[in-house]
Design a protein around this motif. Sequence first.
Motif, short mmCIF file in Angstrom:
data_model
loop_
_atom_site.label_atom_id
_atom_site.label_comp_id
_atom_site.label_asym_id
_atom_site.label_seq_id
_atom_site.Cartn_x
_atom_site.Cartn_y
_atom_site.Cartn_z
N ASP A 91 -7.32 1.93 -4.44
CA ASP A 91 -6.61 2.66 -5.18
C ASP A 91 -6.98 2.15 -6.60
O ASP A 91 -6.90 3.25 -7.15
N THR A 103 -5.92 -0.93 -0.99
CA THR A 103 -5.12 -1.12 -2.32
C THR A 103 -6.06 -1.35 -3.19
O THR A 103 -6.44 -1.09 -4.39
N PHE A 126 0.57 -0.70 0.15
CA PHE A 126 -0.28 0.78 0.62
C PHE A 126 0.95 1.30 -0.44
O PHE A 126 0.98 2.46 -0.78
N ALA A 157 -4.87 -2.04 4.75
CA ALA A 157 -4.49 -2.01 3.34
C ALA A 157 -4.18 -1.88 2.30
O ALA A 157 -4.58 -2.05 1.08
N GLN A 158 -5.12 -3.75 2.64
CA GLN A 158 -5.32 -4.18 1.58
C GLN A 158 -6.72 -4.30 0.89
O GLN A 158 -6.83 -3.83 -0.56
#
Length: 716
Positions: A621, A618, A218, A614-615
Amino acid sequence: MADRTPNRLINEKSPYLLQHAHNPVDWFPWGEDAFRKAQTEDKSVFLSIGYSTCHWCHVMERESFEDPEIAEILNKHFVAVKVDREERPDIDHVYMTAVSSLTGSGGWPLSVFLTPDRKPFYGGTYFPPRARWNMPGFRELLLSIASGWKSRREQILRSGEEIAASLKEHMEGRPAEPAGLAPSLLETAYERLSKNYDPEYGGFGQAPKFPMGHTLSFLLRHWYRTGHNKALDMAEHTLLSMARGGIHDHLGGGFHRYSTDPEWQVPHFEKMLYDQAILIRAFLEAFQATGREEFASVARSAMDYVLRDLRDREGGFYSAEDADSLDPGAPSAPGGEGLHEKKEGAFYLWPAGEIAGLLAERDRDVFFYHYGIAPGGNARYDPHGEFSGKNILYETGSLEQTARQFRMDPAETAALLREARQKLLVARGRRPRPHLDDKVLTDWNGLMISALSFGSLVLKEDRYLSAARDAADFILERLVAPDGRLMHRYRDGQTVVPGNLCDYAFFINGLLDLYEAAGEGRYLKKAMDLGRGLLALFSDPDRKGFFFSARTDEPLLFRYKDAYDGAIPSGNSMAALALARLDHLTFEDLWKTAAEETLGAFAGEMQVRPEAYAQMLTAFDFLLGPVQDIVLVAEKPSRDCRADIDRIFSRFLPRKSVLWCPAGDEEAFRILPRLAEYRPAFKPVTIYVCDNRVCRPPVSRWEDLAEPQKTDRNII
């Protein structure tokens, strides 16, 4: 251990259950037989959950489940049930949630007491056989609960009902209002991670320190999006610190589970398949972003470790290697029975004298200096005294520092250390190896297929692609039921347990990475088929997102949804990413809609603590974009497009989608009608790059796109 008549677990395939098959405890596997017996004999149930490479599970077995007196109490007053948490993560999550709500903490071994209708009323984790460390003794606890079951039955049953009802309400609840996510959440997560970052040793917090490779990935994406160099520095410094620390196996490759100290020097020596897969990707992405060969070398050695030590001969990947092993330096037990006791890290630790005996004097001096070898041992953190007089290999400085210390050329120093490591690796290979958990799990294999596919492209090594293809074909052949349902576990010819959300989400992403690397449409088609299965089996029509278990699976106390990205990314995080990727490959709106709804379902909790997702960030994003859709049109993509695909993956381009269009392949056009839009304009390959579904004019060489007109780092 003396031979005993085996209990019911002897008929199971789980390595963890088989470890307990000769306990004097009358264990049952999870199932109707156990709970029917509890009803018939009017007993409560003792549920013990763990896994075969769990250190404290081994301790509790040795201290309590092998103790005839404790076994007699269990057999007389309880129905004892064993569950492998890796084989049944659904059961583990339900009862871990219950214990965490009762005690404020959790872990393994998980010890839970249930009513005959499976409702928890008391629980904890590891219990010593007798009271110590301010913990109740397991023997006394069993007697107390057995007494309470007789004298306070109504109170216990009422407590179980209340706990179960509370958990169900909390986990399933009422439909939530959909929420939106702003791009600023990415910046907030980065800022929170920055505040918790350890600038001296890398990583986050103090100790214990976990690798958390998806958090580092990330950070790399945030640097790519924003240009914040600190995000890159945090990821780079953490990866280098881990690579040089004791958490990294400098001889055999790969990484241990976590570090018990802030400096990454003293690990918990367990090795998990999922850690290897997640960290391989993080190191490869750091190599793309920085060009530092050290990152590529670490990723390569980790992949080689997996192929050498965790690979089934049919292509699948095993789950883990234990932290404990027989101590090669300890004397045998009297009479030669049982050899000697297993100890934490015994396979990996080195007395200084043993290393000295393997190396020439000059080589020894260089090796001792570089890896911090000390005559009395070098473990700075050893609360249980298990590492006394032993050395853990970790680099005390850089290669250049060692070269200067001995007035050597860095290349000469590297060669000397490489040859010394090989000698130690050969010697270590003669030691008793740690226990290998040889079950094949679909979700963890999906992570490894992704890592190997990506690695084959970044490092330009076809053997990694071959291994990824073999693993995917193994899953498709052995772990797909006749009705198309993905299954969870394979071992010793047996496939059991219906696939959960993680199995689907991780394997779909693995198939998509393999499709990008191999250019074989069958993997994309299967990913699309499984994507539709994921939507049909796991969707929550009210609150959106996905349940961990399918609507057709065994009913437990509640169906839960999880988005928190812990040691392993959550199923919802990986599902959101898979759906977003399928959207860019197929241009079918159902994938994007489902991805957006998944992110919206967890928006509220993500905004409270975004750094814990965090995933999922991602996936966010990627969904935010811009994403570059790269289409390669060729007669024989695997051969003719090799140079171009290598160039694409030599750069860190985290928001891209690679679509292969085999010219003239009518079957491919039937699978994916949008392929008909892309015509071969050049030979041997035509390259299209599309931004937000608007394609630039086709070119014949990747170099023609290497100098974009825009300077935005988000554009190729």
